[in-house]
Design a protein around this motif. Sequence first.
Motif, PDB file in Angstrom:
ATOM      1  N   GLU A  52       9.114  18.880  -9.115  1.00  0.00           N
ATOM      2  CA  GLU A  52       7.725  18.513  -8.844  1.00  0.00           C
ATOM      3  C   GLU A  52       6.951  19.757  -8.422  1.00  0.00           C
ATOM      4  OE1 GLU A  52       6.142  14.692  -6.783  1.00  0.00           O
ATOM      5  OE2 GLU A  52       6.479  16.173  -5.199  1.00  0.00           O
ATOM      6  N   ILE A  53       5.811  20.002  -9.099  1.00  0.00           N
ATOM      7  CA  ILE A  53       4.986  21.154  -8.751  1.00  0.00           C
ATOM      8  C   ILE A  53       3.691  20.746  -8.050  1.00  0.00           C
ATOM      9  CG2 ILE A  53       5.974  22.711 -10.474  1.00  0.00           C
ATOM     10  CD1 ILE A  53       3.457  22.166 -12.202  1.00  0.00           C
ATOM     11  N   LEU A  54       3.253  19.503  -8.229  1.00  0.00           N
ATOM     12  CA  LEU A  54       2.080  18.972  -7.528  1.00  0.00           C
ATOM     13  C   LEU A  54       2.285  17.486  -7.269  1.00  0.00           C
ATOM     14  CD1 LEU A  54      -0.987  20.517  -9.421  1.00  0.00           C
ATOM     15  CD2 LEU A  54      -0.215  21.061  -7.118  1.00  0.00           C
ATOM     16  N   ARG A  74      -5.535  23.556 -12.868  1.00  0.00           N
ATOM     17  CA  ARG A  74      -5.196  24.447 -13.981  1.00  0.00           C
ATOM     18  C   ARG A  74      -3.784  24.946 -13.759  1.00  0.00           C
ATOM     19  NH1 ARG A  74      -4.487  29.518 -13.941  1.00  0.00           N
ATOM     20  NH2 ARG A  74      -5.896  29.944 -12.199  1.00  0.00           N
ATOM     21  N   ILE A  75      -2.978  24.848 -14.806  1.00  0.00           N
ATOM     22  CA  ILE A  75      -1.618  25.374 -14.776  1.00  0.00           C
ATOM     23  C   ILE A  75      -1.499  26.362 -15.930  1.00  0.00           C
ATOM     24  CG2 ILE A  75       0.846  24.815 -14.893  1.00  0.00           C
ATOM     25  CD1 ILE A  75       0.017  21.939 -13.954  1.00  0.00           C
ATOM     26  N   ALA A  81       7.693  34.905 -22.902  1.00  0.00           N
ATOM     27  CA  ALA A  81       8.623  34.520 -23.962  1.00  0.00           C
ATOM     28  C   ALA A  81       8.924  33.028 -24.011  1.00  0.00           C
ATOM     29  CB  ALA A  81       9.941  35.288 -23.801  1.00  0.00           C
ATOM     30  N   ASN A  82       8.885  32.346 -22.898  1.00  0.00           N
ATOM     31  CA  ASN A  82       9.411  30.989 -22.800  1.00  0.00           C
ATOM     32  C   ASN A  82       8.297  29.979 -22.525  1.00  0.00           C
ATOM     33  OD1 ASN A  82      11.494  29.146 -22.801  1.00  0.00           O
ATOM     34  ND2 ASN A  82      12.176  29.582 -20.733  1.00  0.00           N
ATOM     35  N   HIS A  83       8.502  28.745 -22.976  1.00  0.00           N
ATOM     36  CA  HIS A  83       7.537  27.690 -22.678  1.00  0.00           C
ATOM     37  C   HIS A  83       8.075  26.767 -21.585  1.00  0.00           C
ATOM     38  CE1 HIS A  83       9.936  25.423 -25.748  1.00  0.00           C
ATOM     39  NE2 HIS A  83       9.635  24.400 -24.977  1.00  0.00           N
ATOM     40  N   ALA A  84       7.166  25.978 -21.030  1.00  0.00           N
ATOM     41  CA  ALA A  84       7.512  24.974 -20.025  1.00  0.00           C
ATOM     42  C   ALA A  84       7.069  23.618 -20.535  1.00  0.00           C
ATOM     43  CB  ALA A  84       6.819  25.284 -18.702  1.00  0.00           C
ATOM     44  N   ILE A  85       7.665  22.596 -19.993  1.00  0.00           N
ATOM     45  CA  ILE A  85       7.246  21.212 -20.245  1.00  0.00           C
ATOM     46  C   ILE A  85       6.619  20.690 -18.959  1.00  0.00           C
ATOM     47  CG2 ILE A  85       7.964  18.872 -20.856  1.00  0.00           C
ATOM     48  CD1 ILE A  85       8.273  20.922 -23.146  1.00  0.00           C
ATOM     49  N   LEU A  86       5.370  20.231 -19.057  1.00  0.00           N
ATOM     50  CA  LEU A  86       4.683  19.606 -17.930  1.00  0.00           C
ATOM     51  C   LEU A  86       4.706  18.102 -18.141  1.00  0.00           C
ATOM     52  CD1 LEU A  86       1.472  21.838 -17.742  1.00  0.00           C
ATOM     53  CD2 LEU A  86       3.647  22.150 -16.514  1.00  0.00           C
ATOM     54  N   THR A  87       5.102  17.362 -17.123  1.00  0.00           N
ATOM     55  CA  THR A  87       5.128  15.904 -17.210  1.00  0.00           C
ATOM     56  C   THR A  87       4.199  15.338 -16.145  1.00  0.00           C
ATOM     57  OG1 THR A  87       7.410  15.956 -17.995  1.00  0.00           O
ATOM     58  CG2 THR A  87       6.594  13.846 -17.182  1.00  0.00           C
ATOM     59  N   PHE A  88       3.281  14.478 -16.576  1.00  0.00           N
ATOM     60  CA  PHE A  88       2.277  13.865 -15.707  1.00  0.00           C
ATOM     61  C   PHE A  88       2.659  12.399 -15.532  1.00  0.00           C
ATOM     62  CE2 PHE A  88       0.537  17.475 -17.764  1.00  0.00           C
ATOM     63  CZ  PHE A  88      -0.374  18.032 -16.880  1.00  0.00           C
ATOM     64  N   LYS A  89       2.738  11.949 -14.272  1.00  0.00           N
ATOM     65  CA  LYS A  89       3.142  10.568 -13.987  1.00  0.00           C
ATOM     66  C   LYS A  89       2.013   9.838 -13.273  1.00  0.00           C
ATOM     67  CE  LYS A  89       7.278   9.582 -12.499  1.00  0.00           C
ATOM     68  NZ  LYS A  89       8.466   9.404 -11.634  1.00  0.00           N
ATOM     69  N   THR A 138       5.357  17.327 -12.823  1.00  0.00           N
ATOM     70  CA  THR A 138       6.621  18.046 -12.754  1.00  0.00           C
ATOM     71  C   THR A 138       6.659  19.066 -13.884  1.00  0.00           C
ATOM     72  OG1 THR A 138       7.771  16.409 -14.117  1.00  0.00           O
ATOM     73  CG2 THR A 138       7.848  16.082 -11.730  1.00  0.00           C
ATOM     74  N   ALA A 139       7.573  20.023 -13.759  1.00  0.00           N
ATOM     75  CA  ALA A 139       7.704  21.053 -14.783  1.00  0.00           C
ATOM     76  C   ALA A 139       9.151  21.467 -14.898  1.00  0.00           C
ATOM     77  CB  ALA A 139       6.842  22.270 -14.442  1.00  0.00           C
TER      78      ALA A 139
END
Length: 159
Positions: A52-54, A74-75, A81-89, A138-139
């Motif tokens: 969890e980031i927020l 804003r994130i 080089a790498n990507h992230a997955i952001l999940t909003f609940k 989350t990320a």
Amino acid sequence: MATTLSNATLTVTLTESINLNGSDQGSTNTLSIDEVNEVYKRIVTVTTNEVEILAMDTAIAGGTFDTSKVMYIRITNKDNANHAILTFKSVGNHEFAVKLDKGQSFIYNGDIANGVAATMDADSGPLTLSLADLVNITADADTTEGGTSVDLEIFVACK
């Protein structure tokens, strides 16, 4: 003790700059959010384990923002080089996820009157729109580009 902090206006300017065949096709759009009195800015390193980031709730607590006061999120993926997955609940446990590639930003705007209350919905089938409060974000980092973590810059503005 009375506060000495004055409210301010957050100005967000998005500019696309491109010239195709000698013709300017870019644009600039500006959003102003009045009465901002709280900002949060942080760079976090996330690994391949979802974290969890927020968090949002109806009251402020350690690391938690008041749902009705979050006006702008804003994130930015600072990795090269790498990507992230952001999940909003949402409050109803509905989730949607987005890929945030290297160097890219994702903006989640709150409702000017009600923050991130009643701003999202997601479903697995045909969507019957029923907006709910954003509960958390989350990320996690992806490993397909050879990395094991990404740095995310998080910026939040609240009224």
